[in-house]
Design a protein around this motif. Structure first.
Motif, PDB file in Angstrom:
ATOM      1  N   VAL A 251       0.262   2.263  -9.522  1.00 21.13           N
ATOM      2  CA  VAL A 251      -0.622   1.835  -8.419  1.00 21.13           C
ATOM      3  C   VAL A 251      -0.684   2.766  -7.410  1.00 21.13           C
ATOM      4  O   VAL A 251      -1.691   3.546  -7.013  1.00 21.13           O
ATOM      5  CB  VAL A 251      -0.761   0.226  -8.101  1.00 21.13           C
TER       6      VAL A 251
ATOM      7  N   ARG B  23      14.345  -7.731  -3.347  1.00 20.53           N
ATOM      8  CA  ARG B  23      13.033  -6.931  -2.867  1.00 20.53           C
ATOM      9  C   ARG B  23      12.056  -7.045  -3.837  1.00 20.53           C
ATOM     10  O   ARG B  23      10.853  -6.680  -3.465  1.00 20.53           O
ATOM     11  CB  ARG B  23      13.469  -5.545  -2.234  1.00 20.53           C
TER      12      ARG B  23
ATOM     13  N   ARG C 106       4.953  -1.855 -12.252  1.00 19.49           N
ATOM     14  CA  ARG C 106       3.398  -1.830 -12.017  1.00 19.49           C
ATOM     15  C   ARG C 106       2.884  -1.011 -10.846  1.00 19.49           C
ATOM     16  O   ARG C 106       2.192  -0.200 -10.878  1.00 19.49           O
ATOM     17  CB  ARG C 106       3.154  -3.238 -11.952  1.00 19.49           C
ATOM     18  N   VAL C 107       3.560  -1.701  -9.839  1.00 18.71           N
ATOM     19  CA  VAL C 107       3.050  -1.126  -8.470  1.00 18.71           C
ATOM     20  C   VAL C 107       3.374   0.684  -8.420  1.00 18.71           C
ATOM     21  O   VAL C 107       2.657   1.144  -7.598  1.00 18.71           O
ATOM     22  CB  VAL C 107       3.744  -1.803  -7.386  1.00 18.71           C
TER      23      VAL C 107
ATOM     24  N   GLU D  66       9.114  -5.762 -13.350  1.00 17.03           N
ATOM     25  CA  GLU D  66       7.957  -5.814 -13.578  1.00 17.03           C
ATOM     26  C   GLU D  66       7.049  -5.191 -12.436  1.00 17.03           C
ATOM     27  O   GLU D  66       6.174  -4.443 -12.465  1.00 17.03           O
ATOM     28  CB  GLU D  66       7.562  -7.170 -13.652  1.00 17.03           C
ATOM     29  N   PHE D  67       7.149  -5.925 -11.266  1.00 12.80           N
ATOM     30  CA  PHE D  67       6.535  -5.525 -10.128  1.00 12.80           C
ATOM     31  C   PHE D  67       6.713  -4.005  -9.809  1.00 12.80           C
ATOM     32  O   PHE D  67       5.747  -3.458  -9.555  1.00 12.80           O
ATOM     33  CB  PHE D  67       6.945  -6.546  -8.944  1.00 12.80           C
TER      34      PHE D  67
END
Lengths: 161, 285, 753
Positions: B270, B258, B266-267, B262-263
């Motif tokens: 955000v 999923r 980061r998200v 890293e993603f």
């Protein structure tokens, strides 16, 4: 695994059936009652092809145990038309070519009817999110959404008239 | 396998205490029956708690709401009182699965399934929700963040089950919100989820904030340092940047089908900024 | 007199081009329609398959003793139950049941038939298999490495002369093109060379594979199944079980989607073999997980594309090399990809080469324009980049280089009348392309090609005594084709649409029909139905002539009636179809038409897609805000279902572009075998999809029909990629462009800027 005796109402008629404790309502409808209009596409609640009404809620019948419906009311695609008269959604799905293979169609119709029963004037966005649990691989949803929008308008017109 | 549907709390407790093999509680069934169908679980006993009248409703209690373990997400999202008091929790509950799933799924089940990606759990953790657990030894109230102990694991005993979840009363000028990231618009499991609950004073300064994260660690995380970045601020851009940094720093995610480490890291930052803005907006009224 | 071979377009259509209700509509909205799993036979057993948990393993032994001992188990099947088969069926046999080696996770190892599903499930767990685990490979490039584990020790790449000396995982090499590439590139002002990868996708039909097989003591047998081609099921099962074709009757159920994935047999031979062993009917239905792990995905790929242009915008040379991963058995899809690579362009110097690469994944099956979307993503991305470099509008650039009638195509044949230029011009002038972009949105477009096919076709048409007509066809109706069949028969006969019914006949009722795939059904069935109708008309004119006692040549067929024509015909009231039919017992017997043909002349088609997208640059999420398909249908028989094909193909392509894809772990196991994590577009993911039909008639069909089913999935991958590039400045070279991948690329790009 002893079978369980269940008494329930399906499309207004009383049914008594025996089922395994781990048997889903979908399996009961299809294999024991002979109502094969509800389809199995995933058995995980991700495709909506098995949508039925359990009481006043639209549910995935693959995620309901047969034993759970004791004393409840179940309504399936087979009960949607009023005798020989198709429900306006059924009529408009044909008219708007809102089905290609037709496998997901019963689930879409049951779910769309549940929406219109609750919200007679849905926006396109509301329709799209309400039906997000019904996968269609053929149509790209365009004609399905149009058929539902049109039916809502038509039914509102009749209600006013 | 046996299926039993007791009609009283006592009856359910008795069944659980007398059970010899593996047992599953059935509320909405939107996780349990998926696992049954996939032959991932083969319990000896299924106890359906939906016929216990006492846990089928939402009740107002001291200005908060007690949500019975058998209340579906649809019932919760349709409840004006809960929606007005805890809009973030209601939105989170409303994100679980499809319309079809909403009619069955419960927030108690979402919690007990033990998934770190459960949508309602970060919102409830941020809200400071309290879980009432019933067992042979009577009932106990536990902070929601104490329930999950690992993926698929909870601190609830084999002879216990969730009776209800209490969403507490809250001070004026409070707001909560929840957002998740998913690749599609619906039907996915959260890749990251962020719930924030905060309170402001009359001058718009944040006086209390709780930040909870989903899908970035083995369990849902309550990140106190992240809440601290907002307290004492007007939730301005600088505070939001600090929040994002604190949130990303708290993430301990994994790479899976999923999302990547890293993603997710980061998200999470955000989303935290976006969620804080919505919560602040709600607190300001 | 009706000329059955007349091929010119009929003017003044009355039924063709209208949008009547489909004949199977009511059955499908009431739940009455019977799909693969909707059938029950007396004494029926339930069959289940044991599947390999390993991606690559030698099968040392299979012990079925414990399973057979379980009460209620009636038969257990292994590869030992199948004998030798002709070479052309060997891969199929070894795919439906592993032979010595398991070649992918999910490969069938054994099967059981039991009195109910619970016992069948239990029995599967009681089959003891001893495996020797072998190293596996699932990545296309890794599979071509020198030291890659070999799937088939006896695989020597075909298509290479001389034959290679060593076996490898490259099943087939193919090459297409013409001209002189070196010379072409030497004249280029700009040359771009780029590399691309795409992940495998699944056709994603909502109905899992299902069948019911009955083998009778007298050797006659029947199969009911969900398939795109029941004749193929019949012939394949007959070969695998060594029974005469005439002894096997296959009936196609209603089919819940296929998209190419139901052009292969999986369960049918197992069910029939189990039925033969158990002496009772056997029903088998796949789970969704089995569908993902054991059936039909597309290739994954790695590709290199090199295109050279002159400053004036003329493409002077184009080269492409494709490596398509084909799963455990070789196929032909890389070849189709190579053929499609540059088909949209008029090129003097062009080449496309392709490797079909074996891996430890399920055997690939066709998926809607098989092979074309993959290479189209690569080529149309580079074309888009060149348009930017040349500061040309992307549609104008394509128009400057578009293939046209008389051009030699990049895959060989010379194009007949084609509609690419009109398609591009219509897209350019379309309100969508002309519209000012909404804030925060960006636009992309691409053009795509597909061959379309004809093939073996057999139909019959019976005129009933009341003048109504029944048409029997041999290809399953997968998206409303029965309506189009009725329309063409009604048009030709001059009778109302409602007076014609079309059924899908079983394999014993008609001659062989190729599968419903290759966008052939409306073209080839239609061709045959029109000719069958003309045959019936000729007979009806003859009956009228006989009644009137005038020469047959003096009778013509107008609006459903025979009438005298010409100066010496005499003066008779027209005799309509109902009257002729009613009198037919006395004028020679029942009236019917039939036609059997290997239909040639399927016209190629092109599509242009336009997308407006919005990219969340903080999360890598792409939303499709507006989408338009412009495609040449030749002639749209039922425009609503033509639009539906365009819209459906676009939606599938958007899914492929953004979020669909097989995910494998290092263990070679598919990690997302369900609709939860194999993310097909849901209703809220998409906008309305505008479908613009263009009609440039195909000379190979009496009404001008071209296939419409497949072309629409070809351009979306590049269309979305090109739009994302406009939005973010990032040129994506990897499909799917899922948020984690896109966000990483955006952040990398931001650092560089």
């Amino acid at each position: 695994m002893a079978n369980i005796q269940v008494s329930t109402k399906i499309n207004g008629d009383t049914y008594e059936f025996l089922c395994r404790p781990d048997e889903t309502l979908l399996e009961v409808l299809r294999d024991r009652i002979g109502l094969t209009g509800s389809k199995e596409g995933c058995a995980s609640g991700d495709c909506g092809a098995c949508s039925v009404m359990l009481g006043d809620r639209v549910v995935s019948s693959c995620l309901v145990l047969g034993a759970e419906v004791e004393g409840q009311e179940v309504n399936t695609i087979e009960g949607m038309a009023d005798g020989g008269n198709l429900h306006p959604l059924q009529r408009n799905f044909i008219k708007f070519a809102a089905l290609q293979c037709g496998f997901c169609t019963p689930g879409f119709l049951v779910a769309a009817k549940a929406l219109l029963d609750k919200n007679p004037d849905p926006t396109e966005t509301e329709i799209r999110y309400w039906l997000a649990g019904n996968l269609c691989r053929c149509t790209g949803y365009d004609k399905i959404v149009r058929a539902v929008l049109h039916t809502a308008e038509e039914m509102r017109g009749q209600a006013r008239g | 396998m046996k299926y039993l549907a007791p009609t009283t709390i006592e009856g359910a407790v008795r069944l659980l205490s007398e059970a010899s093999g593996s047992t599953r509680i059935l509320a909405g069934g939107t996780d349990t029956i998926v696992q049954l169908n996939a032959e991932q679980i083969e319990p000896d006993l299924i106890v359906d708690i939906k016929r216990i009248g006492e846990i089928r409703g939402i009740t107002n209690e001291n200005g908060g709401f007690r949500i019975g373990a058998a209340v579906s997400c649809a019932e919760m999202t349709e409840h004006d009182g809960v929606r007005d008091l805890w809009p973030g929790c209601v939105e989170a509950a409303g994100l679980i699965g499809s319309t079809q799933v909403q009619g069955r799924a419960t927030i108690a089940g979402n919690l007990c399934n033990g998934s770190p990606a459960a949508d309602s759990v970060p919102a409830m953790v941020a809200a400071g929700a309290v879980v009432r657990i019933i067992g042979t030894d009577g009932s106990r109230d536990v902070a929601v963040e104490k329930i999950p102990v690992g993926p698929g694991k909870t601190s609830i005993g084999a002879d216990e089950f969730v009776h209800s979840i209490f969403l507490p009363p809250r001070p004026e000028r409070s707001g909560d919100a929840y957002l998740r990231f998913i690749p599609r618009t619906e039907m996915d499991i959260a890749v990251v989820g962020v719930g924030i609950n905060l309170t402001m004073d009359a001058s718009g300064v944040c006086t209390a904030a709780r930040v909870a994260l989903g899908a970035v660690a083995e369990t849902v995380l309550l990140v106190e340092e992240a809440g601290d970045t907002l307290i004492g601020t007007h939730i301005d851009d600088a505070a939001l940047d600090n929040l994002a940094r604190a949130v990303s720093a708290a993430c301990k995610p994994i790479n899976d089908k999923r999302g990547t480490v890293e993603f997710r890291t980061r998200v999470a930052g955000v989303l935290a900024k976006r969620v804080a803005k919505i919560a602040a907006e709600r607190a300001r009224g | 007199m009706a000329d059955i071979d007349r091929l010119e377009k009929v003017d003044g259509f009355k039924v063709v081009g209208t949008r009547p209700n489909r004949p199977d509509g009511v059955d499908k909205v009431t739940g009455r329609a019977r799909f693969g799993a909707d059938i029950h036979a007396p004494g029926m057993l339930i069959g289940k398959v044991l599947r390999s948990p390993h991606p690559h393993a030698k099968i040392l032994s299979i012990d079925t003793t414990r399973a057979l001992a379980l009460s209620g188990v009636k038969a257990v099947l292994t590869s030992d139950d199948f004998g030798d088969v002709p070479a052309m069926h060997q891969a199929t046999l070894h795919n439906v049941m592993a032979h010595n080696k398991a070649l992918y996770e999910g490969h069938a190892i054994a099967a059981v038939a039991a009195v109910d599903v619970a016992i069948a499930r239990k029995a599967i767990k009681l089959i003891d298999v001893e495996y020797e685990i072998l190293p596996h490979v699932t990545d296309v490039d890794a599979a071509m490495a020198e030291d890659a584990p070999l799937l088939h020790e006896d695989n020597f790449t075909s298509g290479i002369d001389p034959k290679p000396s060593k076996p490898s995982n490259i099943a087939t090499w193919s090459e297409f093109g013409h001209g002189n590439l070196d010379e072409g590139f030497s004249q280029a002002d700009i040359i771009l060379e780029r590399e691309f990868t795409t992940e495998a996708t699944h056709q994603g039909y909502i109905e899992p594979h299902a069948c019911l097989a009955t083998y009778s003591e007298d050797g006659n047998s029947e199969i009911w199944c969900t398939t795109q081609g029941h004749f193929l099921v019949r012939d394949t099962c007959a070969a695998l079980l060594d029974i005469a074709v005439s002894r096997l009757r296959v009936t196609a159920s209603e089919i819940g989607g296929g998209f190419g994935g139901k052009t292969v047999v999986y369960l049918e031979p197992l069910a029939l073999a189990l039925s033969r062993k158990a002496g009772r009917p056997v029903k088998m239905v796949m789970s969704r997980s089995e569908v993902f792990r054991s059936t039909g995905p597309t290739s994954s790929s790695s590709m290199r594309v090199k295109i050279g242009v002159r400053k004036d915008g003329r493409i002077i040379a184009a080269d492409a090399h494709l490596n398509y991963q084909s799963g455990a058995f070789g196929g032909f899809i890389a070849m189709l990809g190579a053929m499609c690579a540059y088909a949209c362009y008029s090129l003097e110097n062009v080449r496309a080469t392709a490797n079909e690469v074996l891996t430890n994944r399920p055997m690939q099956a066709s998926y809607r324009a098989p092979g074309a979307p993959i290479v189209n993503f690569a080529v149309e991305s580079v074309i888009d980049e060149l348009a930017v470099e040349l500061e040309l509008d992307p549609i104008e650039f394509r128009l400057m280089n578009a293939a046209k009638e008389g051009d030699r195509s990049s895959y060989g044949p010379v194009f007949d009348q084609i509609g690419l230029i009109q398609t591009l011009e219509t897209a350019r002038d379309h309100p969508h392309y002309q519209a000012t972009l909404a804030k925060g949105q960006a636009r992309g477009m691409a053009v795509g090609f597909w061959f379309n096919f004809g093939g073996l076709t057999s139909v019959s048409l019976n005129v009933n005594f009341d003048g109504t007509v029944t048409v029997s066809v041999g290809r399953p109706d997968i998206g409303g084709s029965r309506a189009a069949m009725c329309q063409m028969a009604a048009e030709e006969l001059g009778i109302p649409y409602d007076n014609v019914r079309t059924i899908i006949a079983d394999t014993s009722s008609l001659g062989f029909n190729d599968t419903t795939d290759g966008s052939r059904t409306t073209f080839a069935n239609g061709l045959a139905i029109i000719r069958a109708a003309r045959g019936a008309i000729r007979d009806m004119c003859a009956r009228a002539a006989k009644t009137w006692d005038i020469p047959e040549e003096a009778v013509e067929w107008v609006d459903g009636c025979a009438r005298p024509c010409g100066s010496n015909a005499g003066d008779f009231e027209p005799m309509c179809i109902a009257e002729i039919a009613r009198k037919s017992p006395k004028t020679g017997g029942p009236i019917a038409g039939h036609h059997e043909v290997n239909a040639e002349g399927a016209g190629v088609s092109f599509a242009v897609h336009i997308a407006d997208v919005k990219v969340d640059e903080e999360t890598g999420r792409t939303d499709i805000c507006r989408y338009t398909v412009v495609q040449d249908a030749g002639k749209a028989i039922h425009p609503a279902y033509v639009e539906g094909q365009y819209q459906g193909g676009a939606a599938q392509g958007i899914g492929w572009a953004l979020n669909e894809g097989y995910v494998y772990g290092d263990d070679g196991i598919m990690q997302n075998p369900g609709f939860l994590d194999y993310r097909m577009p849901v209703c809220s993911d998409l906008p309305m999809i505008e479908a613009k039909i263009i009609e440039i008639p195909n000379k190979g069909h009496p009404y001008g029909v071209r296939g419409v089913g497949e072309t629409s999935i070809v351009p979306p991958l590049a269309t979305v990629a090109n739009a994302i590039c406009s939005a973010t400045g990032v040129r994506m070279t990897q499909i799917p462009m899922a948020p984690p991948v896109l966000l990483k690329a955006i952040e990398k790009n931001n650092k560089q800027v």
